[in-house]
Design an enzyme around this catalytic site. Sequence first.
Site, PDB file in Angstrom:
ATOM      1  N   LYS A  91       0.822  -1.193   0.000  1.00 59.39           N
ATOM      2  CA  LYS A  91       0.000   0.000   0.000  1.00 59.39           C
ATOM      3  C   LYS A  91       0.866   1.258   0.000  1.00 59.39           C
ATOM      4  CE  LYS A  91      -2.863  -2.535   3.231  1.00 59.39           C
ATOM      5  NZ  LYS A  91      -3.193  -2.623   4.682  1.00 59.39           N
ATOM      6  N   GLY A  92       2.111   1.100   0.439  1.00 54.90           N
ATOM      7  CA  GLY A  92       2.954   2.255   0.729  1.00 54.90           C
ATOM      8  C   GLY A  92       3.185   3.205  -0.422  1.00 54.90           C
ATOM      9  N   ASP A 106       7.615   2.478  -2.609  1.00 54.22           N
ATOM     10  CA  ASP A 106       7.846   3.501  -1.586  1.00 54.22           C
ATOM     11  C   ASP A 106       9.314   3.551  -1.172  1.00 54.22           C
ATOM     12  OD1 ASP A 106       7.725   1.011  -0.299  1.00 54.22           O
ATOM     13  OD2 ASP A 106       6.227   1.611   1.177  1.00 54.22           O
ATOM     14  N   LYS A 117      17.604   3.017   1.029  1.00 49.88           N
ATOM     15  CA  LYS A 117      18.567   2.974   2.138  1.00 49.88           C
ATOM     16  C   LYS A 117      19.750   2.147   1.668  1.00 49.88           C
ATOM     17  CE  LYS A 117      14.999   2.435   5.685  1.00 49.88           C
ATOM     18  NZ  LYS A 117      14.491   1.462   6.674  1.00 49.88           N
ATOM     19  N   PHE A 170      14.535   3.523  10.461  1.00 50.01           N
ATOM     20  CA  PHE A 170      13.175   3.153  10.096  1.00 50.01           C
ATOM     21  C   PHE A 170      12.359   4.431   9.987  1.00 50.01           C
ATOM     22  CE2 PHE A 170       8.927   1.514  10.340  1.00 50.01           C
ATOM     23  CZ  PHE A 170       9.028   0.372   9.560  1.00 50.01           C
ATOM     24  N   VAL A 171      11.635   4.582   8.884  1.00 50.88           N
ATOM     25  CA  VAL A 171      10.903   5.830   8.636  1.00 50.88           C
ATOM     26  C   VAL A 171       9.410   5.562   8.423  1.00 50.88           C
ATOM     27  CG1 VAL A 171      12.876   7.087   7.702  1.00 50.88           C
ATOM     28  CG2 VAL A 171      11.448   5.743   6.146  1.00 50.88           C
ATOM     29  N   ASP A 174       4.542   3.000   6.625  1.00 52.36           N
ATOM     30  CA  ASP A 174       3.852   2.721   7.880  1.00 52.36           C
ATOM     31  C   ASP A 174       4.732   1.998   8.885  1.00 52.36           C
ATOM     32  OD1 ASP A 174       3.801   0.229   6.253  1.00 52.36           O
ATOM     33  OD2 ASP A 174       2.679  -0.556   7.968  1.00 52.36           O
TER      34      ASP A 174
HETATM   35  P1  IMP Z   1      12.870  -4.856   1.249  1.00 53.24           P
HETATM   36  O1  IMP Z   1      12.310  -6.103   0.633  1.00 53.24           O
HETATM   37  O2  IMP Z   1      13.749  -5.160   2.424  1.00 53.24           O
HETATM   38  O3  IMP Z   1      13.565  -3.939   0.255  1.00 53.24           O
HETATM   39  O4  IMP Z   1      11.656  -4.083   1.906  1.00 53.24           O
HETATM   40  C1  IMP Z   1      10.779  -3.342   1.166  1.00 53.24           C
HETATM   41  C2  IMP Z   1       9.506  -3.057   1.912  1.00 53.24           C
HETATM   42  O5  IMP Z   1       9.714  -3.003   3.340  1.00 53.24           O
HETATM   43  C3  IMP Z   1       9.007  -1.677   1.530  1.00 53.24           C
HETATM   44  O6  IMP Z   1       8.162  -1.737   0.406  1.00 53.24           O
HETATM   45  C4  IMP Z   1       8.298  -1.236   2.784  1.00 53.24           C
HETATM   46  O7  IMP Z   1       6.952  -1.704   2.751  1.00 53.24           O
HETATM   47  C5  IMP Z   1       9.023  -1.914   3.910  1.00 53.24           C
HETATM   48  N1  IMP Z   1      10.015  -1.003   4.539  1.00 53.24           N
HETATM   49  C6  IMP Z   1      11.362  -1.052   4.438  1.00 53.24           C
HETATM   50  N2  IMP Z   1      11.945  -0.075   5.148  1.00 53.24           N
HETATM   51  C7  IMP Z   1      10.924   0.621   5.715  1.00 53.24           C
HETATM   52  C8  IMP Z   1      10.895   1.784   6.589  1.00 53.24           C
HETATM   53  O8  IMP Z   1      11.904   2.390   6.978  1.00 53.24           O
HETATM   54  N3  IMP Z   1       9.652   2.210   6.948  1.00 53.24           N
HETATM   55  C9  IMP Z   1       8.506   1.583   6.544  1.00 53.24           C
HETATM   56  N4  IMP Z   1       8.495   0.512   5.737  1.00 53.24           N
HETATM   57  C10 IMP Z   1       9.700   0.036   5.330  1.00 53.24           C
HETATM   58 MG    MG Z   2       5.123  -1.818   4.047  1.00 46.47          MG
END
Ligand code: IMP
Ligand code: MG
Length: 182
Positions: free
Chosen positions: A50-51, A107, A138, A159-160, A166
């Site tokens: 949803k982000g 997002d 990041k 974490f943001v 969210d």
């Molecule tokens: P990844 O698979 O580790 O790259 O994670 C991606 C997903 O994790 C993103 O689409 C977000 O939904 C969630 N996510 C990663 N970091 C954050 C954060 O700092 N705040 C909120 N959601 C995050």
């Molecule tokens: Mg998420």
Amino acid sequence: MASISRADVEAPIGEVLVSADELQRRVRELGAEISRDYAGRSLLLVGVLKGAVFFLSDLMRSIEIPVELDFMAVASYGSATDSSGVVRILKDLDVVIEGRDVLIVEDIVDSGLTLQYLIRNLGSRNPRTLEVCALLTKPERRKVDLPTRYVGFEIPDRFVVGYGLDYAERHRNLPYVAAFER
Ligand code: IMP
Ligand code: MG
């Protein structure tokens, strides 16, 4: 997700990392860049629920070429704040993307594992082109190397929340991106 307590969810919002003005300015720049890069073509934006919804709706309004919209919803197994790379599709695309110019709108790229899965999955459907536009990244957290053609902002390893992001479904409605210390 069992580890989330009520006190965590209700922790105070931390330092603002990207202000509402900075977000709006950068989103307009990205829209202009995308419009130039895809000039003469039509584009399918694939929003990751949803982000990405908040970023996507602003981005789409600053794109000036013919553009269509579809969504995917995925769940990544893992803890509340770390994805495992094992991804399950909760909602697939409505449209066939073979031969189309497709831009995935995310997002945030954290480990990159969710996006790596999406790129492989959508890539196997033979789009004409497949690129990524992520609002935030990041770099320190990246576990896999990914082609992210468009990036809004690089942020530190914190974490943001806000502007779609969210913590346990809260704080998506903040108009800025802020750190959230649990
Ligand atoms: P990844 O698979 O580790 O790259 O994670 C991606 C997903 O994790 C993103 O689409 C977000 O939904 C969630 N996510 C990663 N970091 C954050 C954060 O700092 N705040 C909120 N959601 C995050
Ligand atoms: Mg998420």
